[in-house]
Design a protein around this motif. Structure first.
Motif, short mmCIF file in Angstrom:
data_model
loop_
_atom_site.label_atom_id
_atom_site.label_comp_id
_atom_site.label_asym_id
_atom_site.label_seq_id
_atom_site.Cartn_x
_atom_site.Cartn_y
_atom_site.Cartn_z
N UNK A 72 0.85 -1.18 0.00
CA UNK A 72 0.00 0.00 0.00
C UNK A 72 0.89 1.24 0.00
N UNK A 73 0.48 2.25 -0.75
CA UNK A 73 1.24 3.50 -0.82
C UNK A 73 0.32 4.65 -0.50
N UNK A 74 0.76 5.53 0.40
CA UNK A 74 0.03 6.75 0.72
C UNK A 74 0.99 7.92 0.51
N UNK A 75 0.55 8.93 -0.25
CA UNK A 75 1.36 10.12 -0.47
C UNK A 75 0.56 11.33 -0.01
N UNK A 76 1.10 12.07 0.95
CA UNK A 76 0.42 13.26 1.46
C UNK A 76 1.29 13.96 2.49
N UNK A 88 -2.96 3.38 8.58
CA UNK A 88 -2.22 2.46 9.45
C UNK A 88 -3.17 1.41 10.03
N UNK A 89 -4.37 1.85 10.42
CA UNK A 89 -5.37 0.91 10.95
C UNK A 89 -5.77 -0.11 9.89
N UNK A 90 -5.85 0.33 8.62
CA UNK A 90 -6.16 -0.59 7.53
C UNK A 90 -5.07 -1.65 7.43
N UNK A 91 -3.81 -1.21 7.47
CA UNK A 91 -2.70 -2.16 7.38
C UNK A 91 -2.72 -3.15 8.54
N UNK A 198 -12.17 -1.53 8.36
CA UNK A 198 -12.54 -2.91 7.97
C UNK A 198 -13.18 -2.94 6.58
N UNK A 199 -13.96 -1.89 6.25
CA UNK A 199 -14.55 -1.81 4.92
C UNK A 199 -13.46 -1.64 3.85
N UNK A 200 -12.45 -0.84 4.16
CA UNK A 200 -11.33 -0.65 3.22
C UNK A 200 -10.59 -1.97 3.01
N UNK A 201 -10.44 -2.74 4.09
CA UNK A 201 -9.78 -4.05 3.98
C UNK A 201 -10.59 -4.98 3.09
N UNK A 202 -11.91 -4.99 3.26
CA UNK A 202 -12.77 -5.82 2.41
C UNK A 202 -12.59 -5.42 0.95
N UNK A 203 -12.52 -4.11 0.69
CA UNK A 203 -12.37 -3.59 -0.67
C UNK A 203 -11.03 -4.04 -1.27
N UNK A 204 -9.95 -3.93 -0.48
CA UNK A 204 -8.63 -4.33 -0.94
C UNK A 204 -8.60 -5.81 -1.27
#
Length: 204
Positions: A72-76, A88-91, A198-204
Motif C-alpha cells: 500500500x502506498x500513501x502520499x500526502x 495504518x489501521x487498515x494495514x 474494515x470496509x477498506x480491507x474488504x475492498x482491498x
C-alpha cells in the motif's frame, strides 16, 4: 472568513473565463459564489512526477505487482487531513487477517508519540527537485499494488493523477473533487466517507 469569501466571489465574478480542475470546484463556483456556469471550463491536471509507465509495459507490471506481497502506498504532506492513522489501521487489520502487507507513507512523519507498527515505513517529505528522491518516488509508484488515501478533504488531489501515470489503482473516499479524477470501478474504488478501516480491507 466573510471577507475571504467576499473577495473570492468578487474575483470569480469579474473573470471572463473560469478554469477548474474538478467538477466539484466548478459546482462550488456556481452554487456558493453565483458564477455563470457558461463561463466555466473543467481541465484536469496532469501528473507532477516525470516519467510513468508506458501502456506496453503495464500488463507485465500488473502481473508483477499481483505476484508480490501487497504494498500500500500513501502520499500526502498532512498526517491528520490525509488520514494516515486511518491507513495504518487498515494495514494492521489486513495483517491481522493474515495478509502479507506493508504500507509506505510518503510526504510526512507521524506525530510525536505515535507508535508506528510493524509493516509501516515512513519516508518523510520527498523533494521533487532532488533527482535521487524523485527516483525513489518513481520506484514506490511502480512497485506499489494500490494507492490508498483516506483523506478527510480534497479539492482535487494531484497524487491521483500521479498514480494514473504509473497505472496504479486508487482507493479513496468519494469526497470533494476526487470523483473527477478517480473513475469508480475503472481507475480505482471510491469509498463512502463513513466507511471504516474494515470496509477498506474488504475492498482491498
Amino acid at each position: 472568513l466573510w471577507m475571504g469569501h467576499d473577495a473570492d466571489r468578487r474575483g470569480l465574478n469579474k473573470a471572463s473565463r473560469l478554469i477548474f480542475a474538478s467538477e466539484w470546484a466548478a459546482k462550488s463556483a456556481v452554487m456558493d459564489y453565483n458564477c455563470d456556469a457558461r463561463k466555466i471550463d473543467i481541465v484536469p491536471l496532469g501528473a507532477n512526477v516525470e516519467g510513468g509507465v508506458s501502456e506496453g509495459d503495464l500488463d507485465g507490471l500488473v502481473l508483477k505487482r499481483l505476484a508480490s506481497p501487497l504494498k500500500l502506498l500513501l502520499i500526502g504532506v498532512d498526517w491528520e487531513r490525509k488520514g494516515c492513522e486511518f491507513a495504518v489501521e487498515v494495514l494492521v487489520e489486513l495483517r491481522r487477517r493474515g495478509v502479507s502487507a506493508r504500507l509506505d507513507i510518503v510526504g510526512c512523519e507521524p506525530p510525536s508519540g505515535f507508535s508506528v507498527p510493524e509493516g509501516v515505513i515512513c519516508h518523510g517529505f520527498m523533494n521533487k527537485r532532488d533527482l535521487a528522491q524523485v527516483d525513489k518516488l518513481r520506484q514506490l509508484l511502480t512497485e506499489a499494488t494500490v494507492l490508498i488515501l483516506p483523506t478527510k478533504a480534497e479539492c482535487q488531489g494531484i497524487v491521483f493523477n500521479e498514480a494514473a501515470a504509473f497505472g496504479l489503482p486508487v482507493i479513496a473516499p468519494d469526497t470533494g473533487g476526487i470523483g473527477s479524477v478517480v473513475s469508480n470501478g475503472v481507475t480505482g474504488i471510491l469509498m463512502k466517507v463513513e466507511a471504516l478501516p474494515t470496509d477498506w480491507c474488504d475492498c482491498i
